[in-house]
Motif scaffolding. Structure first.
Motif, PDB file in Angstrom:
ATOM      1  N   ASP A  50       0.822  -1.210   0.000  1.00 34.54           N
ATOM      2  CA  ASP A  50       0.000   0.000   0.000  1.00 34.54           C
ATOM      3  C   ASP A  50       0.856   1.260   0.000  1.00 34.54           C
ATOM      4  OD1 ASP A  50      -2.500  -1.053  -0.190  1.00 34.54           O
ATOM      5  OD2 ASP A  50      -2.873  -1.106   1.959  1.00 34.54           O
ATOM      6  N   VAL A  51       2.087   1.138   0.508  1.00 37.67           N
ATOM      7  CA  VAL A  51       2.989   2.285   0.557  1.00 37.67           C
ATOM      8  C   VAL A  51       3.921   2.312  -0.648  1.00 37.67           C
ATOM      9  CG1 VAL A  51       4.794   3.451   1.896  1.00 37.67           C
ATOM     10  CG2 VAL A  51       2.896   2.316   3.075  1.00 37.67           C
ATOM     11  N   VAL A  52       4.524   1.164  -0.982  1.00 35.13           N
ATOM     12  CA  VAL A  52       5.574   1.138  -2.019  1.00 35.13           C
ATOM     13  C   VAL A  52       5.227   0.204  -3.169  1.00 35.13           C
ATOM     14  CG1 VAL A  52       7.411   1.802  -0.433  1.00 35.13           C
ATOM     15  CG2 VAL A  52       6.871  -0.629  -0.738  1.00 35.13           C
ATOM     16  N   GLY A  53       3.971  -0.136  -3.322  1.00 32.65           N
ATOM     17  CA  GLY A  53       3.592  -1.054  -4.385  1.00 32.65           C
ATOM     18  C   GLY A  53       3.599  -0.439  -5.766  1.00 32.65           C
ATOM     19  N   ASP A  54       3.565   0.883  -5.833  1.00 29.92           N
ATOM     20  CA  ASP A  54       3.652   1.573  -7.104  1.00 29.92           C
ATOM     21  C   ASP A  54       5.121   1.722  -7.491  1.00 29.92           C
ATOM     22  OD1 ASP A  54       2.328   3.599  -9.156  1.00 29.92           O
ATOM     23  OD2 ASP A  54       4.085   4.597  -8.290  1.00 29.92           O
ATOM     24  N   ALA A  55       5.459   1.450  -8.750  1.00 32.35           N
ATOM     25  CA  ALA A  55       6.867   1.469  -9.170  1.00 32.35           C
ATOM     26  C   ALA A  55       7.518   2.818  -8.920  1.00 32.35           C
ATOM     27  CB  ALA A  55       6.973   1.092 -10.642  1.00 32.35           C
ATOM     28  N   TRP A  56       6.775   3.900  -9.118  1.00 38.96           N
ATOM     29  CA  TRP A  56       7.378   5.218  -8.969  1.00 38.96           C
ATOM     30  C   TRP A  56       7.847   5.473  -7.543  1.00 38.96           C
ATOM     31  CZ3 TRP A  56       9.154   6.904 -13.135  1.00 38.96           C
ATOM     32  CH2 TRP A  56       8.461   6.874 -14.340  1.00 38.96           C
ATOM     33  N   THR A  57       7.147   4.941  -6.556  1.00 39.46           N
ATOM     34  CA  THR A  57       7.530   5.217  -5.171  1.00 39.46           C
ATOM     35  C   THR A  57       8.902   4.631  -4.861  1.00 39.46           C
ATOM     36  OG1 THR A  57       6.280   3.278  -4.397  1.00 39.46           O
ATOM     37  CG2 THR A  57       5.156   5.406  -4.356  1.00 39.46           C
ATOM     38  N   LEU A  58       9.154   3.411  -5.304  1.00 40.62           N
ATOM     39  CA  LEU A  58      10.463   2.809  -5.052  1.00 40.62           C
ATOM     40  C   LEU A  58      11.556   3.498  -5.855  1.00 40.62           C
ATOM     41  CD1 LEU A  58       9.888  -1.043  -4.729  1.00 40.62           C
ATOM     42  CD2 LEU A  58      10.652   0.554  -2.967  1.00 40.62           C
ATOM     43  N   LEU A  59      11.230   3.959  -7.057  1.00 39.82           N
ATOM     44  CA  LEU A  59      12.225   4.677  -7.839  1.00 39.82           C
ATOM     45  C   LEU A  59      12.556   6.028  -7.202  1.00 39.82           C
ATOM     46  CD1 LEU A  59      11.034   3.858 -11.468  1.00 39.82           C
ATOM     47  CD2 LEU A  59      13.046   2.955 -10.280  1.00 39.82           C
ATOM     48  N   ILE A  60      11.578   6.655  -6.582  1.00 41.48           N
ATOM     49  CA  ILE A  60      11.845   7.887  -5.844  1.00 41.48           C
ATOM     50  C   ILE A  60      12.776   7.602  -4.669  1.00 41.48           C
ATOM     51  CG2 ILE A  60      10.794   9.629  -4.337  1.00 41.48           C
ATOM     52  CD1 ILE A  60       8.327   9.488  -6.238  1.00 41.48           C
ATOM     53  N   VAL A  61      12.489   6.540  -3.921  1.00 42.93           N
ATOM     54  CA  VAL A  61      13.364   6.151  -2.816  1.00 42.93           C
ATOM     55  C   VAL A  61      14.769   5.862  -3.339  1.00 42.93           C
ATOM     56  CG1 VAL A  61      13.776   4.400  -1.050  1.00 42.93           C
ATOM     57  CG2 VAL A  61      11.472   5.299  -1.379  1.00 42.93           C
ATOM     58  N   ARG A  62      14.861   5.164  -4.474  1.00 39.44           N
ATOM     59  CA  ARG A  62      16.164   4.857  -5.078  1.00 39.44           C
ATOM     60  C   ARG A  62      16.963   6.121  -5.353  1.00 39.44           C
ATOM     61  NH1 ARG A  62      16.233   3.621 -11.319  1.00 39.44           N
ATOM     62  NH2 ARG A  62      15.830   5.874 -11.174  1.00 39.44           N
ATOM     63  N   ASP A  63      16.323   7.121  -5.973  1.00 33.52           N
ATOM     64  CA  ASP A  63      17.056   8.316  -6.354  1.00 33.52           C
ATOM     65  C   ASP A  63      17.386   9.210  -5.162  1.00 33.52           C
ATOM     66  OD1 ASP A  63      17.026   7.390  -8.892  1.00 33.52           O
ATOM     67  OD2 ASP A  63      15.872   9.032  -9.757  1.00 33.52           O
ATOM     68  N   ILE A  64      16.544   9.219  -4.151  1.00 36.13           N
ATOM     69  CA  ILE A  64      16.871   9.966  -2.939  1.00 36.13           C
ATOM     70  C   ILE A  64      18.051   9.307  -2.226  1.00 36.13           C
ATOM     71  CG2 ILE A  64      16.019  10.597  -0.641  1.00 36.13           C
ATOM     72  CD1 ILE A  64      13.303  11.151  -1.933  1.00 36.13           C
ATOM     73  N   ALA A  65      18.096   7.978  -2.221  1.00 38.13           N
ATOM     74  CA  ALA A  65      19.237   7.271  -1.642  1.00 38.13           C
ATOM     75  C   ALA A  65      20.525   7.587  -2.386  1.00 38.13           C
ATOM     76  CB  ALA A  65      18.984   5.760  -1.658  1.00 38.13           C
ATOM     77  N   ARG A  66      20.406   7.921  -3.666  1.00 40.38           N
ATOM     78  CA  ARG A  66      21.566   8.254  -4.483  1.00 40.38           C
ATOM     79  C   ARG A  66      21.983   9.716  -4.322  1.00 40.38           C
ATOM     80  NH1 ARG A  66      19.760   6.698 -10.317  1.00 40.38           N
ATOM     81  NH2 ARG A  66      21.832   7.477 -10.834  1.00 40.38           N
ATOM     82  N   GLY A  67      21.277  10.476  -3.475  1.00 41.70           N
ATOM     83  CA  GLY A  67      21.677  11.847  -3.190  1.00 41.70           C
ATOM     84  C   GLY A  67      20.880  12.908  -3.903  1.00 41.70           C
ATOM     85  N   GLN A  68      19.785  12.520  -4.573  1.00 40.15           N
ATOM     86  CA  GLN A  68      18.930  13.495  -5.261  1.00 40.15           C
ATOM     87  C   GLN A  68      17.776  13.853  -4.326  1.00 40.15           C
ATOM     88  OE1 GLN A  68      18.474  16.123  -7.297  1.00 40.15           O
ATOM     89  NE2 GLN A  68      19.435  14.802  -8.849  1.00 40.15           N
ATOM     90  N   HIS A  69      17.844  15.028  -3.689  1.00 43.41           N
ATOM     91  CA  HIS A  69      16.909  15.343  -2.611  1.00 43.41           C
ATOM     92  C   HIS A  69      15.851  16.378  -2.982  1.00 43.41           C
ATOM     93  CE1 HIS A  69      19.353  13.011   0.110  1.00 43.41           C
ATOM     94  NE2 HIS A  69      20.421  13.710  -0.213  1.00 43.41           N
ATOM     95  N   ARG A  70      15.997  17.041  -4.127  1.00 42.35           N
ATOM     96  CA  ARG A  70      15.099  18.149  -4.437  1.00 42.35           C
ATOM     97  C   ARG A  70      14.125  17.796  -5.548  1.00 42.35           C
ATOM     98  NH1 ARG A  70      19.214  23.369  -3.674  1.00 42.35           N
ATOM     99  NH2 ARG A  70      19.730  22.847  -1.497  1.00 42.35           N
ATOM    100  N   PHE A  71      12.969  18.451  -5.506  1.00 38.29           N
ATOM    101  CA  PHE A  71      11.858  18.133  -6.405  1.00 38.29           C
ATOM    102  C   PHE A  71      12.288  18.205  -7.868  1.00 38.29           C
ATOM    103  CE2 PHE A  71       8.134  18.843  -8.937  1.00 38.29           C
ATOM    104  CZ  PHE A  71       7.121  18.129  -8.319  1.00 38.29           C
ATOM    105  N   ASP A  72      12.906  19.317  -8.264  1.00 33.82           N
ATOM    106  CA  ASP A  72      13.260  19.482  -9.671  1.00 33.82           C
ATOM    107  C   ASP A  72      14.261  18.424 -10.135  1.00 33.82           C
ATOM    108  OD1 ASP A  72      11.560  21.628  -9.875  1.00 33.82           O
ATOM    109  OD2 ASP A  72      13.128  23.145  -9.634  1.00 33.82           O
ATOM    110  N   GLY A  73      15.203  18.095  -9.251  1.00 30.68           N
ATOM    111  CA  GLY A  73      16.169  17.059  -9.603  1.00 30.68           C
ATOM    112  C   GLY A  73      15.516  15.702  -9.758  1.00 30.68           C
ATOM    113  N   LEU A  74      14.591  15.376  -8.870  1.00 32.77           N
ATOM    114  CA  LEU A  74      13.875  14.108  -8.969  1.00 32.77           C
ATOM    115  C   LEU A  74      13.031  14.064 -10.243  1.00 32.77           C
ATOM    116  CD1 LEU A  74      12.761  13.783  -5.243  1.00 32.77           C
ATOM    117  CD2 LEU A  74      14.278  12.201  -6.443  1.00 32.77           C
TER     118      LEU A  74
END
Length: 287
Positions: free
Chosen positions: A19-43
């Protein structure tokens, strides 16, 4: 987002998690934040999402406690998104998905601690050249340490132990797993040359810090070994892994990282350890 579980799934952790991370985009957002991309425009740039969809997914992750929303500008107000402790708990999930994809979708299903130099896994690792290593601290036997200390040679290895009987069962049968002790001994033997070139040497594995301390003391290592047991570095750099002895292990690779945290050299796969150390030394000596 709609519930995915059926009747009686209120106590099913899989259904509740989806229900939280079942959508592919949510995990990809977590992936990119873990890689150091923290801002909306960068994401948005990295993912190619519409502002509406990204706003919705970020709100879901904040509401679910996976991300925190922290201001970095007041006029106009702007926010950065950071992984919470709950969010960092998803990093092993990301690494497991990557490992499964490397093995079964991008690879041939074989169980190995290395990869073909022309594989898509190797291509992903070599794409680290010119990228920036995010700021993070990893545990060591003497306390947290930044993996990057000025000009740094960072060598990743599956695991090294103080005594042969401590290796996991079947370790020797994993192609590419052997050689970790030899590699650390090689860096110790050339440490004075790396130091003279102005470079620090750091080893990193997913072992516990007590295992690393025992090994370092047994081998007389004069440089730190960092523990990525929480898989923060693996997730941040999308490093290749394998499962061995019931634990996720880093595959052997070497990065030379500049003082500006930019990756200057990538070695993967590493099949000739002595040649790999020599190659890293030439890179740092060249300035």
């Amino acid at each position: 987002m709609p519930r995915r579980g059926g009747p009686g799934d209120e106590n099913c952790a899989v259904a509740q998690s989806l229900d939280v991370v079942g959508d592919a985009w949510t995990l990809l957002i977590v992936r990119d934040i873990a890689r150091g991309q923290h801002r909306f425009d960068g994401l948005q740039h990295e993912l190619g999402l519409s502002r509406k969809v990204l706003t919705e997914r970020l709100a879901l992750l904040v509401d679910s406690g996976v991300l925190s929303r922290e201001p970095y500008q007041s006029r106009p107000p702007r926010y950065e998104y950071r992984l919470t402790e709950r969010g960092r708990g998803l990093l092993p999930v990301l690494v497991a998905l990557q490992d499964w994809g490397d093995t079964w979708l991008l690879g041939d299903g074989s169980y190995t601690a290395t990869a073909d130099e022309h594989s898509r896994e190797a291509e992903r690792v070599h794409a680290l050249l010119g990228t920036r290593v995010p700021e993070l601290l990893l545990p060591t036997a003497d306390g947290p340490l930044d993996p990057v200390a000025g000009l740094t040679v960072l060598y990743c290895f599956p695991g090294a132990f103080a005594r042969p009987e401590l290796y996991p069962p079947g370790w020797g049968a994993v192609p590419g797993a052997a050689g970790c002790t030899l590699e650390s001994r090689g860096y110790q033997a050339r440490l004075a040359e790396f130091t003279a070139a102005g470079a620090a040497v750091h080893g990193v594995s997913t072992q516990r810090t007590d295992e690393q301390r025992a090994f370092a003391e047994a081998e007389g290592l004069a440089f730190p070994l960092l523990s990525d047991a929480a898989l923060e570095l693996a997730a941040a750099l999308r490093l290749p892994t394998l499962r061995a002895g019931g634990t996720t292990r880093l595959k052997r690779l070497t990065l030379v990282i500049g003082p500006d945290r930019t990756v200057r050299q990538v070695q993967y796969p590493v099949t000739d350890i002595a040649a790999s150390i020599e190659t890293a030394l030439r890179e740092v000596a060249a300035g």
